[in-house]
Design an enzyme around this catalytic site. Sequence first.
Site, PDB file in Angstrom:
ATOM      1  N   LYS A 176    -100.992  48.305 -68.063  1.00 27.95           N
ATOM      2  CA  LYS A 176    -100.212  48.766 -69.231  1.00 27.95           C
ATOM      3  C   LYS A 176    -100.709  48.111 -70.524  1.00 27.95           C
ATOM      4  O   LYS A 176    -100.911  48.776 -71.526  1.00 27.95           O
ATOM      5  CB  LYS A 176     -98.717  48.411 -69.079  1.00 27.95           C
ATOM      6  CG  LYS A 176     -98.028  49.020 -67.884  1.00 27.95           C
ATOM      7  CD  LYS A 176     -96.557  48.621 -67.839  1.00 27.95           C
ATOM      8  CE  LYS A 176     -96.321  47.148 -67.567  1.00 27.95           C
ATOM      9  NZ  LYS A 176     -96.514  46.737 -66.169  1.00 27.95           N
ATOM     10  N   ARG A 200     -87.459  48.545 -68.896  1.00 30.51           N
ATOM     11  CA  ARG A 200     -87.667  48.193 -67.486  1.00 30.51           C
ATOM     12  C   ARG A 200     -86.441  48.489 -66.650  1.00 30.51           C
ATOM     13  O   ARG A 200     -86.461  48.262 -65.443  1.00 30.51           O
ATOM     14  CB  ARG A 200     -87.987  46.707 -67.378  1.00 30.51           C
ATOM     15  CG  ARG A 200     -89.474  46.366 -67.235  1.00 30.51           C
ATOM     16  CD  ARG A 200     -89.580  44.869 -67.156  1.00 30.51           C
ATOM     17  NE  ARG A 200     -90.791  44.366 -66.597  1.00 30.51           N
ATOM     18  CZ  ARG A 200     -91.878  44.027 -67.295  1.00 30.51           C
ATOM     19  NH1 ARG A 200     -91.920  44.235 -68.592  1.00 30.51           N
ATOM     20  NH2 ARG A 200     -92.923  43.500 -66.697  1.00 30.51           N
ATOM     21  N   ARG A 203    -108.113  38.223 -60.984  1.00 33.78           N
ATOM     22  CA  ARG A 203    -107.895  37.808 -62.378  1.00 33.78           C
ATOM     23  C   ARG A 203    -107.684  36.288 -62.451  1.00 33.78           C
ATOM     24  O   ARG A 203    -108.242  35.609 -63.297  1.00 33.78           O
ATOM     25  CB  ARG A 203    -106.675  38.546 -62.941  1.00 33.78           C
ATOM     26  CG  ARG A 203    -106.472  38.354 -64.429  1.00 33.78           C
ATOM     27  CD  ARG A 203    -105.521  39.373 -65.018  1.00 33.78           C
ATOM     28  NE  ARG A 203    -104.223  39.384 -64.346  1.00 33.78           N
ATOM     29  CZ  ARG A 203    -103.584  40.475 -63.960  1.00 33.78           C
ATOM     30  NH1 ARG A 203    -104.111  41.659 -64.161  1.00 33.78           N
ATOM     31  NH2 ARG A 203    -102.409  40.392 -63.382  1.00 33.78           N
ATOM     32  N   ARG A 213    -101.663  33.079 -66.244  1.00 32.47           N
ATOM     33  CA  ARG A 213    -100.235  33.176 -66.525  1.00 32.47           C
ATOM     34  C   ARG A 213     -99.445  32.514 -65.406  1.00 32.47           C
ATOM     35  O   ARG A 213     -99.803  32.642 -64.241  1.00 32.47           O
ATOM     36  CB  ARG A 213     -99.840  34.655 -66.629  1.00 32.47           C
ATOM     37  CG  ARG A 213     -99.938  35.171 -68.048  1.00 32.47           C
ATOM     38  CD  ARG A 213     -99.760  36.660 -68.118  1.00 32.47           C
ATOM     39  NE  ARG A 213     -98.525  37.133 -67.507  1.00 32.47           N
ATOM     40  CZ  ARG A 213     -98.090  38.377 -67.619  1.00 32.47           C
ATOM     41  NH1 ARG A 213     -98.772  39.263 -68.322  1.00 32.47           N
ATOM     42  NH2 ARG A 213     -96.978  38.747 -67.042  1.00 32.47           N
ATOM     43  N   ARG A 238     -92.204  40.284 -58.452  1.00 32.67           N
ATOM     44  CA  ARG A 238     -92.251  41.207 -59.591  1.00 32.67           C
ATOM     45  C   ARG A 238     -92.403  42.654 -59.107  1.00 32.67           C
ATOM     46  O   ARG A 238     -91.839  43.572 -59.691  1.00 32.67           O
ATOM     47  CB  ARG A 238     -93.401  40.829 -60.536  1.00 32.67           C
ATOM     48  CG  ARG A 238     -93.099  39.562 -61.338  1.00 32.67           C
ATOM     49  CD  ARG A 238     -94.344  38.948 -61.942  1.00 32.67           C
ATOM     50  NE  ARG A 238     -94.914  39.752 -62.998  1.00 32.67           N
ATOM     51  CZ  ARG A 238     -96.207  39.698 -63.369  1.00 32.67           C
ATOM     52  NH1 ARG A 238     -97.037  38.881 -62.761  1.00 32.67           N
ATOM     53  NH2 ARG A 238     -96.637  40.440 -64.348  1.00 32.67           N
TER      54      ARG A 238
HETATM   55  P1  AMP Z   1     -94.980  41.596 -68.729  1.00 33.26           P
HETATM   56  O1  AMP Z   1     -95.877  40.857 -69.658  1.00 33.26           O
HETATM   57  O2  AMP Z   1     -94.573  42.943 -69.272  1.00 33.26           O
HETATM   58  O3  AMP Z   1     -95.511  41.685 -67.330  1.00 33.26           O
HETATM   59  O4  AMP Z   1     -93.616  40.761 -68.638  1.00 33.26           O
HETATM   60  C1  AMP Z   1     -93.609  39.436 -68.130  1.00 33.26           C
HETATM   61  C2  AMP Z   1     -92.188  39.018 -67.782  1.00 33.26           C
HETATM   62  O5  AMP Z   1     -91.373  39.052 -68.952  1.00 33.26           O
HETATM   63  C3  AMP Z   1     -91.472  39.929 -66.783  1.00 33.26           C
HETATM   64  O6  AMP Z   1     -91.782  39.607 -65.438  1.00 33.26           O
HETATM   65  C4  AMP Z   1     -90.020  39.637 -67.131  1.00 33.26           C
HETATM   66  O7  AMP Z   1     -89.603  38.382 -66.619  1.00 33.26           O
HETATM   67  C5  AMP Z   1     -90.068  39.519 -68.656  1.00 33.26           C
HETATM   68  N1  AMP Z   1     -89.879  40.828 -69.309  1.00 33.26           N
HETATM   69  C6  AMP Z   1     -90.790  41.498 -70.062  1.00 33.26           C
HETATM   70  N2  AMP Z   1     -90.301  42.658 -70.501  1.00 33.26           N
HETATM   71  C7  AMP Z   1     -89.034  42.744 -70.011  1.00 33.26           C
HETATM   72  C8  AMP Z   1     -88.015  43.730 -70.087  1.00 33.26           C
HETATM   73  N3  AMP Z   1     -88.195  44.895 -70.757  1.00 33.26           N
HETATM   74  N4  AMP Z   1     -86.838  43.474 -69.453  1.00 33.26           N
HETATM   75  C9  AMP Z   1     -86.638  42.322 -68.794  1.00 33.26           C
HETATM   76  N5  AMP Z   1     -87.564  41.363 -68.645  1.00 33.26           N
HETATM   77  C10 AMP Z   1     -88.767  41.566 -69.257  1.00 33.26           C
END
Ligand code: AMP
Length: 195
Positions: A13, A88, A127, A139, A150
């Site tokens: 994404k 999400r 990665r 990360r 996740r």
């Molecule tokens: P990402 O970088 O999009 O993979 O997000 C990393 C982490 O941030 C996720 O595993 C969640 O813990 C939190 N997070 C990011 N976006 C959201 C969202 N829209 N709703 C809830 N938690 C989020």
Amino acid sequence: MNLVLFGPPGAGKGTQAKLLTEARGLPQLSTGDMLRAAIAAGTELGLNAKAIMDRGNLVSDDIVIGIIAARLDRPDAANGAVFDGFPRTIAQAEALDRLLESRGQKIDRAIELKVNDEALIRRSESRVKEMLATGQTPRTDDTPETLRNRLGVYYKNTAPLIAYYRNQGKLKTVDGMAAIPEVARSIAAVIEGRA
Ligand code: AMP
């Protein structure tokens, strides 16, 4: 134009959102990036979010909706955005529809990046290895255990968005297993109404 990009963790994404930003001048609105910035800045929100993110769970709807609402008020989002990792949950999708409606806008397309779980786990492992080999810090939520959580969270909380956007006639599914430029071409075809 407002686009939602969604798919399991590691589906690409962020990569595709960045390419869309370059190609179309739409800002990338990534709640993950915004939360990581809050952690780096040491804000209270960041401190609260860190433990949740490290476990691979979702930060509360209210918090991320608040972050996005504030972000939408910045001038660069006036003509649309690429939403990356938001919404999400169904509650977030409904809130986003309301936020955009109050600004005279709407989601035009929701693009699901489809990939298989085994490939995601392999991608994440390579990665992490690559980052360690080049002296970078992976990360903290990119460990195999957290990734599995996740993925579970994705299927439970986020996959219902497929039906949500399908019912609105906005869903398009793209094969996220293809090479990055090919995925970008498929997304371009969706945006330009050719797919
Ligand atoms: P990402 O970088 O999009 O993979 O997000 C990393 C982490 O941030 C996720 O595993 C969640 O813990 C939190 N997070 C990011 N976006 C959201 C969202 N829209 N709703 C809830 N938690 C989020």
